[in-house]
Design an enzyme around this catalytic site. Structure first.
Site, PDB file in Angstrom:
ATOM      1  N   HIS A 131       0.830  -1.219   0.000  1.00 46.20           N
ATOM      2  CA  HIS A 131       0.000   0.000   0.000  1.00 46.20           C
ATOM      3  C   HIS A 131       0.860   1.264   0.000  1.00 46.20           C
ATOM      4  O   HIS A 131       0.493   2.273   0.595  1.00 46.20           O
ATOM      5  CB  HIS A 131      -0.970   0.012   1.185  1.00 46.20           C
ATOM      6  CG  HIS A 131      -1.955  -1.104   1.178  1.00 46.20           C
ATOM      7  ND1 HIS A 131      -3.099  -1.103   0.412  1.00 46.20           N
ATOM      8  CD2 HIS A 131      -1.957  -2.298   1.837  1.00 46.20           C
ATOM      9  CE1 HIS A 131      -3.770  -2.226   0.600  1.00 46.20           C
ATOM     10  NE2 HIS A 131      -3.095  -2.977   1.453  1.00 46.20           N
TER      11      HIS A 131
ATOM     12  N   ASN B 113     -10.302  -3.229   1.683  1.00 46.85           N
ATOM     13  CA  ASN B 113      -9.917  -3.147   0.281  1.00 46.85           C
ATOM     14  C   ASN B 113     -11.138  -2.853  -0.574  1.00 46.85           C
ATOM     15  O   ASN B 113     -12.257  -2.752  -0.075  1.00 46.85           O
ATOM     16  CB  ASN B 113      -9.275  -4.464  -0.185  1.00 46.85           C
ATOM     17  CG  ASN B 113      -7.845  -4.638   0.302  1.00 46.85           C
ATOM     18  OD1 ASN B 113      -7.121  -3.675   0.511  1.00 46.85           O
ATOM     19  ND2 ASN B 113      -7.433  -5.876   0.485  1.00 46.85           N
TER      20      ASN B 113
END
Length: 489
Positions: A58, A131
């Protein structure tokens, strides 16, 4: 723009005025630099230290501030204060991100997107770290470092390798469901605004009577789903690698505020043991026919950060940041993240990262006995103690657990997850495939075959093909035919 009426003085970090910011001090005109030029040394030393380690996963992300407003009564299921009344608003910060690439990677990559929300509630910060897909590739955190290594740059070639990506998936049949999501039409969102978000994991809600429920979060975009084909994404990445950042920034600056509607699926805790799928398996969804979506509220983003580094790069989310009425489930991946996320931030940002403005509570204050460490800024007064219990009116425990206890039985050991009646690795992947239109299936097959055909080892190709055959015979046949076609070209 009007000129300022007063001129602010440029100073050193100690506050002393700087006489000349254009010329370094030298030994005479044209001479060598002087070590005594404190301003030059301070400026160069700070520049050398401007960056911090990027996130292992990320790394590439964007963020914005906004609020969450409750629209429906859910007090029968949770005593969380910020969800306690229709119309109640809670400030929040959200960070979107890609997963596998580095900080400089393109936004329009075929990759899951992080969807992390920090609610600044009056009972402390609540972090919901999910997500844009409801499932994931693996179900046990022990495999997470290996999975990420297979998706990141190869230590020898220095680039992502199809051999590594597909070799891991070949040995991880539980990934078939998420691979089908990733290689399908929703694998590349057109922007962060045009995708859904999911808590992905199963969480626990506890109501005022102490009754426990297991929940899954669904943030449905109010902008509508929009996605990119592989060809569109490749073109956009070349034109603007920061396409998603650009879109989010400009939409908020124009006053076109992105929003999502939050729904939850709610399962009474007593039903978990006999449900046909393991409800704590991150590779599985709960079909809406079994547990319909129930609306909770609306998330709106209406303010961009003033400084991306300070507020997006230093934003730290941890699934372990719960508030009363919300807690964990036995989801093994969630359990692993309860430790791993906070520990990653202690490494990247230091043990006092929770004191940074973007991470600090806003509707309440942190009140504990944590002291010292790098960049400690909290001040508790001259005579504040750093131990508990004490006789000096320090903060004390509440004696009220945040959520209901999770029952445990059996012997400690490295056990596989308990099997439920439909707990194979392929059934839900096949269900997802069969939901797709013919055009969607064609694009899915082309995306999978395009990557799998690049794999050098025949045995790895065959293992992956077996997974698609197991999910749906037609699915497997079409992928196999396309792979063979591409490998013969």
């Amino acid at each position: 723009m009007p000129k300022p009426t007063t001129t602010r003085r440029l100073t050193t970090e100690a506050g002393a005025p700087i006489a000349d910011n254009q010329n370094s001090a030298t030994a005479g005109v044209g001479g060598p630099l002087l070590l005594q030029d404190q301003h030059l040394l301070e400026k160069l030393a700070r520049f050398n230290r401007e960056r911090i380690p990027e996130r292992v996963v990320h790394a590439r992300g964007s963020g914005a501030y906004g609020y969450f407003e409750v629209t429906d009564d859910v007090t029968a299921f949770t005593r969380a204060d910020f969800l306690s009344a229709v119309g109640r608003r809670t400030d929040l910060f959200i960070r979107f991100s890609t997963v596998a690439d580095n900080l400089g990677g393109p936004d329009a990559a075929r990759d899951p997107r992080g969807f992390a929300v920090k609610f600044y509630t009056e009972e402390g910060n609540y972090d919901l770290v999910g997500n844009n897909t409801p499932v994931f590739f693996i179900k046990d955190p022990l495999k997470f470092p290996d999975f990420i290594h297979s998706q990141k740059r190869d230590p020898f070639t220095g680039k992502q390798e199809p051999d590594n990506v597909w070799d891991f998936w070949a040995h991880s049949p539980e990934a078939t469901h998420q691979v089908t999501w990733l290689m399908g039409d929703r694998g590349i969102p057109a922007s962060y605004r045009h995708m859904n978000g999911y808590g992905s994991h199963t969480y626990q809600w506890t109501n005022a009577a102490g009754e426990a429920f297991f929940v899954k979060y669904h943030f449905k975009t109010n902008q509508g789903i929009r996605c990119l084909s592989s060809e569109q994404a490749a073109e956009l990445s070349g034109k603007d690698p920061n396409s998603h950042q650009t879109d989010l920034l400009q939409s908020i600056e124009r006053g076109v505020y992105p929003s999502w509607t939050l729904y939850v699926q709610i399962m009474p805790a007593a039903e978990a043991a006999d449900y046909r799928f393991n409800p704590f398996d991150l590779t599985k969804v709960w079909p809406h026919a079994d547990y319909p979506l129930q609306r909770v509220g609306r998330l709106v983003l209406d303010r961009n950060p003033d400084n991306v580094f300070a507020e997006v790069e230093q934003a730290a989310f941890s699934p372990n940041n719960f508030v009363p009425g919300i807690g964990p489930s036995p989801d093994k991946m969630l359990q692993g993240r309860l430790f791993a996320y906070a520990d990653a931030h202690r490494y990247r940002l230091g043990v006092n990262h929770t004191q940074l403005p973007v991470n600090a509570p806003k509707a309440t204050v942190a009140n504990n006995y944590g002291r010292d460490g790098l960049m400690a800024a909290n001040a508790y007064g001259r005579h504040a103690k750093n131990y508990e219990p004490n006789s000096y009116d320090g903060p004390v425990q509440s004696d009220q657990p945040l959520s209901a206890p999770l029952p445990v039985t059996g012997h400690a050991g490295t056990h596989p997850a308990p099997a439920h009646s439909k707990d194979d690795d392929f059934f839900q992947a096949g269900e997802l495939y069969r939901l797709m239109s013919e055009d969607e299936k064609n694009r899915l097959v082309a995306n999978i075959a395009g990557g799998l055909a690049q794999v050098s080892r025949d045995d790895v190709v065959e293992k992956n093909l077996a997974h698609f055959h197991a999910a749906d015979p037609e699915y497997g046949k079409r992928v196999e035919a396309k792979v063979h076609e591409l490998r013969e070209d």
